[in-house]
Write a protein that holds these residues in place. Sequence first.
Motif, PDB file in Angstrom:
ATOM      1  N   TRP A 326       0.849  -1.152   0.078  1.00 15.04           N
ATOM      2  CA  TRP A 326      -0.067  -0.241  -0.075  1.00 15.04           C
ATOM      3  C   TRP A 326       0.788   1.122   0.166  1.00 15.04           C
ATOM      4  CZ3 TRP A 326      -5.134   0.768  -0.482  1.00 15.04           C
ATOM      5  CH2 TRP A 326      -5.634   1.832  -0.445  1.00 15.04           C
ATOM      6  N   ALA A 327       1.765   1.357   0.872  1.00 16.83           N
ATOM      7  CA  ALA A 327       2.718   2.593   0.889  1.00 16.83           C
ATOM      8  C   ALA A 327       3.387   3.006  -0.224  1.00 16.83           C
ATOM      9  CB  ALA A 327       3.545   2.584   2.018  1.00 16.83           C
ATOM     10  N   ALA A 328       3.652   1.911  -1.196  1.00  9.48           N
ATOM     11  CA  ALA A 328       4.299   2.033  -2.576  1.00  9.48           C
ATOM     12  C   ALA A 328       3.447   2.026  -3.563  1.00  9.48           C
ATOM     13  CB  ALA A 328       5.715   1.074  -2.523  1.00  9.48           C
ATOM     14  N   ARG A 329       2.114   2.086  -3.533  1.00 11.54           N
ATOM     15  CA  ARG A 329       1.256   1.955  -4.558  1.00 11.54           C
ATOM     16  C   ARG A 329       1.484   3.053  -5.925  1.00 11.54           C
ATOM     17  NH1 ARG A 329      -0.674   4.439  -0.245  1.00 11.54           N
ATOM     18  NH2 ARG A 329      -2.418   6.088  -0.425  1.00 11.54           N
ATOM     19  N   LYS A 330       1.323   2.319  -6.747  1.00 14.54           N
ATOM     20  CA  LYS A 330       1.750   3.120  -8.072  1.00 14.54           C
ATOM     21  C   LYS A 330       1.080   4.247  -8.313  1.00 14.54           C
ATOM     22  CE  LYS A 330       1.894   2.231 -13.005  1.00 14.54           C
ATOM     23  NZ  LYS A 330       1.647   1.009 -13.804  1.00 14.54           N
ATOM     24  N   ALA A 331       1.265   5.500  -8.807  1.00 13.74           N
ATOM     25  CA  ALA A 331       0.385   6.638  -9.123  1.00 13.74           C
ATOM     26  C   ALA A 331      -0.465   6.109 -10.373  1.00 13.74           C
ATOM     27  CB  ALA A 331       1.311   7.773  -9.341  1.00 13.74           C
ATOM     28  N   LEU A 332      -1.925   6.643 -10.335  1.00 10.96           N
ATOM     29  CA  LEU A 332      -2.698   6.615 -11.601  1.00 10.96           C
ATOM     30  C   LEU A 332      -2.496   7.313 -12.632  1.00 10.96           C
ATOM     31  CD1 LEU A 332      -6.056   5.705  -9.405  1.00 10.96           C
ATOM     32  CD2 LEU A 332      -4.162   4.257 -10.008  1.00 10.96           C
ATOM     33  N   GLY A 333      -2.565   7.055 -13.675  1.00  9.00           N
ATOM     34  CA  GLY A 333      -2.479   7.789 -14.684  1.00  9.00           C
ATOM     35  C   GLY A 333      -3.823   8.420 -15.351  1.00  9.00           C
ATOM     36  N   GLY A 334      -4.554   7.931 -16.415  1.00  7.54           N
ATOM     37  CA  GLY A 334      -5.549   8.477 -16.964  1.00  7.54           C
ATOM     38  C   GLY A 334      -6.873   8.504 -16.094  1.00  7.54           C
ATOM     39  N   LYS A 335      -7.796   9.643 -16.443  1.00  5.76           N
ATOM     40  CA  LYS A 335      -8.891   9.862 -15.837  1.00  5.76           C
ATOM     41  C   LYS A 335     -10.049   9.610 -16.896  1.00  5.76           C
ATOM     42  CE  LYS A 335      -7.225  12.804 -12.148  1.00  5.76           C
ATOM     43  NZ  LYS A 335      -7.693  14.109 -11.496  1.00  5.76           N
ATOM     44  N   ASP A 336      -9.878   9.146 -17.975  1.00  9.71           N
ATOM     45  CA  ASP A 336     -11.137   8.655 -18.925  1.00  9.71           C
ATOM     46  C   ASP A 336     -11.820   7.332 -18.118  1.00  9.71           C
ATOM     47  OD1 ASP A 336     -10.137  10.633 -20.540  1.00  9.71           O
ATOM     48  OD2 ASP A 336      -8.929   9.317 -21.718  1.00  9.71           O
ATOM     49  N   LEU A 337     -12.993   7.555 -18.652  1.00  9.01           N
ATOM     50  CA  LEU A 337     -13.821   6.039 -18.210  1.00  9.01           C
ATOM     51  C   LEU A 337     -13.098   5.014 -18.566  1.00  9.01           C
ATOM     52  CD1 LEU A 337     -17.489   6.838 -19.387  1.00  9.01           C
ATOM     53  CD2 LEU A 337     -16.433   6.993 -17.008  1.00  9.01           C
ATOM     54  N   SER A 338     -12.502   4.886 -19.994  1.00 10.90           N
ATOM     55  CA  SER A 338     -11.867   3.784 -20.293  1.00 10.90           C
ATOM     56  C   SER A 338     -10.671   3.393 -19.432  1.00 10.90           C
ATOM     57  CB  SER A 338     -11.556   3.736 -21.794  1.00 10.90           C
ATOM     58  OG  SER A 338     -10.650   5.078 -21.863  1.00 10.90           O
ATOM     59  N   SER A 339     -10.061   4.205 -18.615  1.00  7.98           N
ATOM     60  CA  SER A 339      -9.035   4.020 -17.642  1.00  7.98           C
ATOM     61  C   SER A 339      -9.506   3.008 -16.809  1.00  7.98           C
ATOM     62  CB  SER A 339      -8.609   5.168 -16.962  1.00  7.98           C
ATOM     63  OG  SER A 339      -7.976   6.099 -18.083  1.00  7.98           O
ATOM     64  N   TYR A 340     -10.784   2.661 -16.477  1.00 11.27           N
ATOM     65  CA  TYR A 340     -11.485   1.766 -15.512  1.00 11.27           C
ATOM     66  C   TYR A 340     -11.629   0.375 -16.039  1.00 11.27           C
ATOM     67  CZ  TYR A 340     -11.017   5.256 -11.958  1.00 11.27           C
ATOM     68  OH  TYR A 340     -10.754   6.272 -10.882  1.00 11.27           O
ATOM     69  N   LEU A 341     -11.550  -0.368 -15.681  1.00 15.14           N
ATOM     70  CA  LEU A 341     -12.020  -1.899 -16.023  1.00 15.14           C
ATOM     71  C   LEU A 341     -12.856  -2.486 -15.165  1.00 15.14           C
ATOM     72  CD1 LEU A 341      -8.241  -3.024 -16.500  1.00 15.14           C
ATOM     73  CD2 LEU A 341      -9.686  -1.992 -18.261  1.00 15.14           C
ATOM     74  N   GLY A 342     -13.946  -2.897 -15.945  1.00 14.41           N
ATOM     75  CA  GLY A 342     -15.049  -3.768 -15.059  1.00 14.41           C
ATOM     76  C   GLY A 342     -15.052  -5.165 -15.317  1.00 14.41           C
ATOM     77  N   SER A 343     -15.139  -5.842 -13.961  1.00 14.50           N
ATOM     78  CA  SER A 343     -15.329  -7.373 -14.003  1.00 14.50           C
ATOM     79  C   SER A 343     -16.524  -7.787 -13.194  1.00 14.50           C
ATOM     80  CB  SER A 343     -13.903  -7.976 -13.663  1.00 14.50           C
ATOM     81  OG  SER A 343     -12.922  -7.222 -13.929  1.00 14.50           O
ATOM     82  N   ALA A 344     -16.954  -8.855 -13.642  1.00 14.54           N
ATOM     83  CA  ALA A 344     -17.932  -9.481 -12.984  1.00 14.54           C
ATOM     84  C   ALA A 344     -18.017 -11.125 -13.146  1.00 14.54           C
ATOM     85  CB  ALA A 344     -19.427  -9.093 -13.505  1.00 14.54           C
ATOM     86  N   SER A 345     -18.496 -11.644 -12.229  1.00 16.20           N
ATOM     87  CA  SER A 345     -18.667 -13.242 -12.062  1.00 16.20           C
ATOM     88  C   SER A 345     -19.268 -13.774 -13.416  1.00 16.20           C
ATOM     89  CB  SER A 345     -19.192 -13.929 -10.733  1.00 16.20           C
ATOM     90  OG  SER A 345     -20.694 -13.572 -11.043  1.00 16.20           O
ATOM     91  N   ARG A 346     -20.307 -13.113 -13.887  1.00 19.39           N
ATOM     92  CA  ARG A 346     -20.902 -13.707 -15.014  1.00 19.39           C
ATOM     93  C   ARG A 346     -20.453 -13.278 -16.495  1.00 19.39           C
ATOM     94  NH1 ARG A 346     -27.436 -13.576 -13.198  1.00 19.39           N
ATOM     95  NH2 ARG A 346     -26.975 -14.412 -11.216  1.00 19.39           N
ATOM     96  N   ALA A 347     -19.538 -12.171 -16.381  1.00 18.99           N
ATOM     97  CA  ALA A 347     -18.819 -11.459 -17.534  1.00 18.99           C
ATOM     98  C   ALA A 347     -17.815 -12.600 -18.159  1.00 18.99           C
ATOM     99  CB  ALA A 347     -18.294 -10.149 -17.392  1.00 18.99           C
ATOM    100  N   ALA A 348     -17.805 -12.488 -19.701  1.00 13.22           N
ATOM    101  CA  ALA A 348     -16.725 -13.343 -20.232  1.00 13.22           C
ATOM    102  C   ALA A 348     -15.479 -12.762 -19.874  1.00 13.22           C
ATOM    103  CB  ALA A 348     -17.053 -13.533 -21.789  1.00 13.22           C
TER     104      ALA A 348
END
Length: 513
Positions: A326-348
């Motif tokens: 945690w103390a060395a967590r990587k700085a985040l880059g983009g702020k676009d929607l596409s910078s976020y990744l969605g996952s779910a148990s039923r998703a391929a």
Amino acid sequence: MRVVKAAPSFFYYAMADGTSAVDSEAFGKLLDAKGGATGWRNLLDLLDQDPAEPGRLVDPKHDFLPIYKLKRAGALAAKDPKGNACICPGGLNGLGQDGMWQSFRGGAAVDFPEFKGTSYEKLVGRHAGAELSAKFLSEFMLDPVVEVDGAKKQIVSGASAGAKGTLFRASLLYMSSHGWLGGFARGDMNPGHPGALPLPTAGIVDDPRQRYLPFNAYFVVGRFDVAGRAFSGPEWIVLAQCSTLNNTTWAMWARVMARSAPQVRGILGYEEASPAAVSSIPIATSFFTHLKSKKTFYEAWKAANTGQNWAALVHEDAMGDTLDGWAARKALGGKDLSSYLGSASRAAKQVKIVDPPPPYRVRVFHKLSAAKGGSTFEITPDVLDRMRAWLLDESEYRVEITHLTGGKISQVKVQWIHIRDTFKQFDLKTIFSSHSALGASVSTKNPKVLVADLAVPATTVEVIFTARDKNGLGASGLAPDHSYLWPRVHATGDGLADQQYDVKARGLAYNGV
């Protein structure tokens, strides 16, 4: 913004629970530095305990807010001065029988202007305390912060800009409650409490002895989104509740996460049904076992929820986040929607978040009965805990379906889905006394689905449903503490071949009023 100072080598977490708090107690015990070699402490432990009620923490700025240090006692949590601190907005274990709410504020009525014109405009005792707590929880969720200024220790969520003391913020947030596909959360209904005070008085309709479910949601993600709200502190969030992280909500969450400071790295939750409180304890244990073996937050959540309806929304640069690192967590880059990744148990597969236009536009309008004033409101994703989104007796609900490119629609089908597909679904006549479609012939061969065929195809189709009277709705089988109805629409026309659109964030909450 004031610089946040924290005790050396410690990070802060915070918890809130609107049901049995045993899962929150377990989560805190597994994370807290007192329970093992972690660098985390409970933000709420900065508050003082009530000398007259061991195990209860005092927030002088929010006299309505139940905060307890907890231990497990079977299927429920119990107060323990040495336990793990948690906000319980519905009272301890969601029962609403807390001593602090007896004759709350001397028994005086508390005004709720958002319920103007209803019998809930003035509330007393535990009902007032529970409603105020539910209303405040959104602010705490966005900004979990405690001010320490000498002997004064208080939560200043939503008001930290004016604080004069040192501010401590939670970087990790755990919220446990009920949730719905529309992207909102509530706690348990407080059961009846014959010993509740004050007793009914002249001029006040509310009786705190009766059961009560606060109307204010703990959060509505659509409201966060539309209002431009942002988090201030939390970088990882766990939503231990049904449905609030389903893919309908992903773009809304991602916009809020991206504009936050610091930017939110990830949210872990469920796309549909989540485990109950007691069943969540082994999941929390497994989650931390995986975290402490250096698995990432994402991997640990997925592994701990094998066979569950898990979901995750994680920034691409935070996929490697670990508890140990945690103390060395990587700085985040983009702020676009596409910078976020969605996952779910039923998703391929995991997908980049996008917010494409729907196949056609669906709007839902609510016209109150003449007895209630006859006003008309639009139901949108930001108002799902407001009266305009309630299923009320004899109200008229209009579903308006519009072709996006000016083409024509020849047929629409509408079904009101009760909570989720896995729940009991109702015949239309059980809930509505009438239904029609302007300029169309209507069929209900399937009693759960209205089919409207237009003799002359049109760009916009309006389908109208009128709710049954109060007795009819009361006898329908809908649950006044849980039922939520949203429209599933199929449209056929130019470029549309029975195209389905699930409008989960424009639904109706049934509160039994």
